[in-house]
Design a protein around this motif. Structure first.
Motif, mmCIF file in Angstrom:
data_model
loop_
_atom_site.group_PDB
_atom_site.id
_atom_site.type_symbol
_atom_site.label_atom_id
_atom_site.label_comp_id
_atom_site.label_asym_id
_atom_site.label_seq_id
_atom_site.Cartn_x
_atom_site.Cartn_y
_atom_site.Cartn_z
ATOM 1 N N CYS A 354 33.637 71.776 39.818
ATOM 2 C CA CYS A 354 35.023 71.295 41.149
ATOM 3 C C CYS A 354 34.679 72.002 42.661
ATOM 4 O O CYS A 354 35.430 71.056 42.731
ATOM 5 N N LYS A 355 33.164 71.549 43.174
ATOM 6 C CA LYS A 355 32.864 71.268 43.666
ATOM 7 C C LYS A 355 33.469 72.485 45.369
ATOM 8 O O LYS A 355 33.399 72.317 46.287
ATOM 9 N N LYS A 356 33.967 73.111 43.956
ATOM 10 C CA LYS A 356 34.716 74.761 46.077
ATOM 11 C C LYS A 356 33.119 74.721 46.605
ATOM 12 O O LYS A 356 33.097 74.978 48.185
ATOM 13 N N CYS A 357 31.940 74.765 46.020
ATOM 14 C CA CYS A 357 30.871 75.409 46.650
ATOM 15 C C CYS A 357 30.650 74.177 47.872
ATOM 16 O O CYS A 357 29.925 75.132 49.008
ATOM 17 N N GLU A 358 30.431 73.498 47.246
ATOM 18 C CA GLU A 358 29.630 72.099 47.973
ATOM 19 C C GLU A 358 30.707 71.362 50.078
ATOM 20 O O GLU A 358 30.109 71.339 50.824
ATOM 21 N N LYS A 359 32.276 72.138 49.258
ATOM 22 C CA LYS A 359 32.888 72.183 50.582
ATOM 23 C C LYS A 359 32.747 73.202 51.462
ATOM 24 O O LYS A 359 33.042 72.819 52.957
ATOM 25 N N VAL A 360 31.819 73.699 51.329
ATOM 26 C CA VAL A 360 31.824 75.425 52.121
ATOM 27 C C VAL A 360 30.570 74.945 52.669
ATOM 28 O O VAL A 360 29.877 75.927 53.443
ATOM 29 N N CYS A 361 29.387 74.215 51.606
ATOM 30 C CA CYS A 361 27.996 74.548 52.638
ATOM 31 C C CYS A 361 28.037 73.870 53.890
ATOM 32 O O CYS A 361 27.764 72.552 53.692
#
Ligand code: SF4
Ligand code: SF4
Length: 396
Positions: A354-361
């Motif tokens: 879902c890429k939610k993690c990558e958006k905040v990394c």
């Protein structure tokens, strides 16, 4: 009678000398010589387990130690393989088998091996703690311990529920001290809070802390050219006041010689040396496979409850250990991974991209790819039980 521990260093039966690179082919000639030297220098503590060396480690210590030395001249510790037991009756059968293999009437220390959430449930179902209380009352062992690769919260819970536990065996070394996946410092602090002495395993992290990057080696050698790189790791854990005994697997005589030198006249680390270790930790961490800084920004974002930084920390260790360690150390990382999943965390394979993690990394890591291409095919696909069975086909 209180147990006299003598020198605070023990010979670990996880890594005995072997022939032809075969874990099942114990080099008894070298092992006898090692034990003779160990005893001659006044060291008395020996640690083994049902599962080490494809279930041959206890037999090896039975032959090389117990059969050649008076029973009151050494301390022997072994462990119940709770994770690999299938039914309640296995407890009695395996305990008796262990006494036989070790050629003793009693153990000085008996532990539940690698207790975790699932194993603890089995302990409750099978009345394992009652079983062990009875064995101790019968004089079949003197002190009762647990070894774990789990969280400090879990240790806190079992020590609260079972104050009869006498000591804790934990993975402790300077690189895991604040490693967010291992949490050695917090586990140590929980044991100390409960007044339980700590026995240290993996002080040198399967030998990897003897094989550190050249830049880090130079810092240590510039400060003390005579000290081995491994001795820094052993002195780090030996300097902790709550540590009762430090264990080490020593497949070669030169490792035994070096460790005897470290512990015979033990000198705790000084302030300057602690600072050098801090720098070494930074260097080792900067040479890791996934440059996650464990900020944990991603964790709350994940709808699948995947503990991303914890899995990355395990993966980084996994890669480092594969370069220089035996199957056993690699297997330990898989145990940690299994514990995370057992505790209700999502496995790496649950990622929905879902890429939610990558958006905040903040490190802009390709988290999805690392999970899919690294953690899933290597750690998640690894089955420790299959590797133990592969070593020796024994019905558990
Ligand atoms: S991409 Fe995967 S790991 Fe990242 S938040 Fe979504 S489900 Fe979790
Ligand atoms: S946000 Fe990135 S750097 Fe921070 S813990 Fe998650 S993966 Fe690691």
């Amino acid at each position: 009678m209180a147990i006299d521990f003598g020198k605070r260093f023990g010979l670990g039966g996880l890594r005995l000398p072997i022939l032809n690179g075969d874990q099942m082919d114990i080099d008894y000639d070298t092992l006898d010589k090692m034990i003779d030297k160990f005893m001659a220098h006044g060291f008395t503590y020996y640690d083994t387990s049902y599962i080490y060396h494809g279930q041959l480690s206890e037999t090896a210590l039975g032959k090389s130690l117990v059969a050649r030395y008076p029973r009151d001249s050494f301390l022997l510790s072994t462990k119940m393989p709770i994770k690999f037991m299938k039914k309640k009756e296995d407890m009695e059968r395996i305990f008796e088998e262990q006494l036989q293999k070790c050629q003793v009437d009693y153990f000085d220390f008996y532990l539940i091996h690698s207790i975790g959430k699932e194993a603890y449930e089995n302990c409750k179902k099978w009345d394992t703690f009652e079983f062990l209380k009875k064995k101790r009352a019968e004089g079949k062992f003197r002190e009762f311990g647990v070894s774990l690769h789990d969280s400090p919260e879990f240790l806190d819970m079992i020590l609260t529920e079972h104050p009869e536990i006498d000591f804790v065996v934990e993975q402790l070394n300077y690189i895991d001290w604040v490693n967010p996946a291992i949490r050695s410092k917090e586990i140590y602090e929980v044991a100390v809070k409960h007044g339980k002495p700590v026995v240290v395993m993996e002080a040198c992290k399967g030998g990897t802390l003897a094989e550190i990057p050249d830049e880090a080696k130079k810092l240590m050698k510039d400060y003390n050219p005579d000290a081995s790189i491994a001795s820094w790791a052993f002195r780090f854990v030996g300097s902790l006041p709550g540590v009762r005994v430090v264990l080490a697997g020593m497949p070669k005589m030169e490792f035994l010689d070096d460790n005897i030198k470290t512990f015979e006249n033990f000198v705790p680390l000084n302030e300057e040396e602690y600072k050098i270790i801090d720098q070494v930790v930074e260097i080792i961490n900067s040479n890791t496979a996934i440059a996650c800084t464990y900020c944990r920004y991603c964790v709350d974002e994940c709808p699948q409850k995947i503990p991303i930084p914890d899995y990355f920390a395990l993966y980084n260790d996994w890669k480092r250990l594969q370069k220089s360690s035996s199957e056993n150390e690699v297997m330990t990382q898989a145990f940690y991974y299994m514990n995370y999943v057992e505790q209700g965390n999502g496995p790496a394979s649950a990622c929905k991209a879902c890429k939610k993690c990558e958006k905040v990394c903040p490190q802009h890591l390709s988290i999805i790819d690392y999970l899919k291409d690294n953690v899933v095919p290597e750690i998640e696909a690894y089955n420790p039980e299959a590797h133990i069975q592969k070593d020796k086909e024994v019905e558990m």
